[in-house]
Design a protein around this motif. Structure first.
Motif, short mmCIF file in Angstrom:
data_model
loop_
_atom_site.label_atom_id
_atom_site.label_comp_id
_atom_site.label_asym_id
_atom_site.label_seq_id
_atom_site.Cartn_x
_atom_site.Cartn_y
_atom_site.Cartn_z
N LEU A 28 20.76 70.62 55.98
CA LEU A 28 19.68 69.73 55.90
C LEU A 28 19.87 68.57 57.14
CD1 LEU A 28 18.70 68.83 52.18
CD2 LEU A 28 18.12 70.70 53.85
N GLY A 29 20.97 68.35 57.64
CA GLY A 29 21.29 67.43 58.72
C GLY A 29 20.74 68.16 60.00
N GLN A 30 20.99 69.54 59.95
CA GLN A 30 20.53 70.16 61.32
C GLN A 30 19.09 70.46 61.33
OE1 GLN A 30 21.93 71.22 63.71
NE2 GLN A 30 24.19 70.79 63.36
N ALA A 31 18.55 70.77 59.99
CA ALA A 31 17.10 70.85 60.09
C ALA A 31 16.30 69.29 60.32
CB ALA A 31 16.61 71.22 58.44
N ILE A 32 16.66 68.50 60.02
CA ILE A 32 16.22 67.09 60.34
C ILE A 32 16.20 66.91 61.63
CG2 ILE A 32 16.27 64.45 60.11
CD1 ILE A 32 17.43 65.06 57.18
N LYS A 33 17.42 67.11 62.47
CA LYS A 33 17.56 67.06 63.87
C LYS A 33 16.58 67.95 64.47
CE LYS A 33 21.34 67.51 67.32
NZ LYS A 33 22.48 67.92 67.57
N ALA A 34 16.42 69.08 64.06
CA ALA A 34 15.75 70.25 64.81
C ALA A 34 14.10 69.91 64.69
CB ALA A 34 15.84 71.35 64.01
N VAL A 35 13.76 69.16 63.70
CA VAL A 35 12.43 68.71 63.54
C VAL A 35 12.22 67.64 64.77
CG1 VAL A 35 10.58 67.26 62.23
CG2 VAL A 35 11.98 68.98 61.02
#
Length: 353
Positions: free
Chosen positions: A278-285
């Motif tokens: 989820l950390g990577q997902a938030i960063k990707a957004v």
């Protein structure tokens, strides 16, 4: 103002806006980072970061090296059989792509665009270099979406309103991302790239005087994409996809190493997967924010809080994950500059050795 002048004016305005987007993203990220610093105990952050130690940080750097190497091999599999051995070039340029994306004020795709250009220094045709990066980016984002989906599924098993709300947000975001990925895939497979190439070429001819117009070759990027996605290349594509999926696991190892070194908050493997996914997902957004500045930190504070990990530890985790950005990114930028200098000095016909 005539039609041509009006179009030229709009084009200049559009280019100016695009150039300023990374700067705007940087300012937003700095503001978020400053707010996180102001609202958290700096002494707690420093204490948690100090517990990681040299060996812990070295472990994080080694995991990042492994991840980048795996991603470089994934890129090389897309080109295997289409050009002479390009694995070495892909490995080197994958480090350059990462260095540009994490250290320069560009959107998170700036390094990928430049990576396609640099690949031509190894005598890879420009159309094929661009097509390989497009396919590589599709696999990278696609495997990230799957990784984030696993994280959301695991998070959904945790009790609490905050966990449920974040899981639902992730699911909705992945739904939108899935549609965009389908569109990106369709762009590469249905011939739309050829249409775009022809439109761009036609637009370019409108701004060139008739006497200066030269015969142009047929658009080539779509042909290169067709070669990469060819029917007989399913094995290469599957290997590339699998390697990208594997690369995300090294990020999980980074989080596990940092939290184990700090030792204040023992976490299960499933919780580590959720934090990284989820950390990577938030960063990707927030891909328009260079290197996810501030966004990565905020994402870790949010997700770690679900498992009782305090903000100081979460920020220390984010800082530890930025150490490889600098340790590996600075040499990568030097390699890029060296490649550009050698290219300028030895002429366009030569390629790096």
């Amino acid at each position: 103002m005539d039609v041509a002048s009006n179009r030229s004016f709009r084009a200049r305005i559009g280019r100016a806006v695009l150039r300023r987007l990374p700067l705007a993203g940087t300012l937003v990220g700095l503001g978020l980072a400053a707010w996180l610093v102001a609202t958290n105990d700096l002494a707690a952050v420093a204490s948690a970061f100090g517990k990681i130690g040299f060996l812990g940080l070295a472990g994080v750097v080694l995991m990042r090296v492994a991840a980048i190497i795996v991603c470089g091999l994934a890129w090389a599999r897309l080109l295997d059989g289409l050009v002479p051995s390009s694995a070495g070039a892909c490995l080197v340029l994958r480090f350059v792509r990462e260095g540009i994306n994490v250290l320069l004020p560009v959107a998170s795709v700036g390094g990928d665009v430049l990576g396609a250009r640099l690949l031509t220094f190894w005598a890879v045709p420009g159309a094929l270099a661009a097509a390989s990066v497009l396919a590589d980016m599709l696999f990278q984002v696609g495997t990230l979406a799957l990784f984030a989906g696993v994280g959301a599924a695991l998070l959904g098993q945790i009790e609490g309103a905050a966990a449920a709300e974040l899981a639902q947000w992730t699911a909705r975001t992945l739904g939108v991302a899935g549609l965009l990925l389908i569109g990106f895939f369709a762009l590469q497979r249905t011939g739309l790239v050829r249409v775009l190439e022809e439109k761009i070429a036609a637009l370019g001819r409108r701004f060139v005087r008739e006497a200066e117009v030269q015969p142009e070759p047929r658009p080539q990027v779509q042909g290169a994409l067709d070669a990469i996605w060819g029917r007989g290349r399913r094995g290469h594509l599957a290997q590339s996809f699998g390697l990208h999926a594997l690369a995300w696991m090294f990020g999980v190892a980074e989080v596990a190493i940092v939290l184990a070194c700090i030792g204040d908050h023992p976490v299960a493997l499933t919780e580590v997967v959720v934090i990284e996914a989820l950390g990577q997902a938030i960063k990707a957004v927030a891909f328009l924010v260079p290197s996810g500045l501030g966004v990565q930190e905020g994402g870790f504070v949010l997700v770690c809080g679900l498992f009782g990990i305090d903000g100081g530890t979460a920020l220390a985790l984010s800082l530890a994950k930025r150490v490889p950005d600098v340790v590996l990114g600075l040499p990568a930028l030097l390699i890029w500059q060296n490649l550009e200098a050698r290219r300028s000095g030895i002429g366009p016909a030569a390629t790096p050795r």
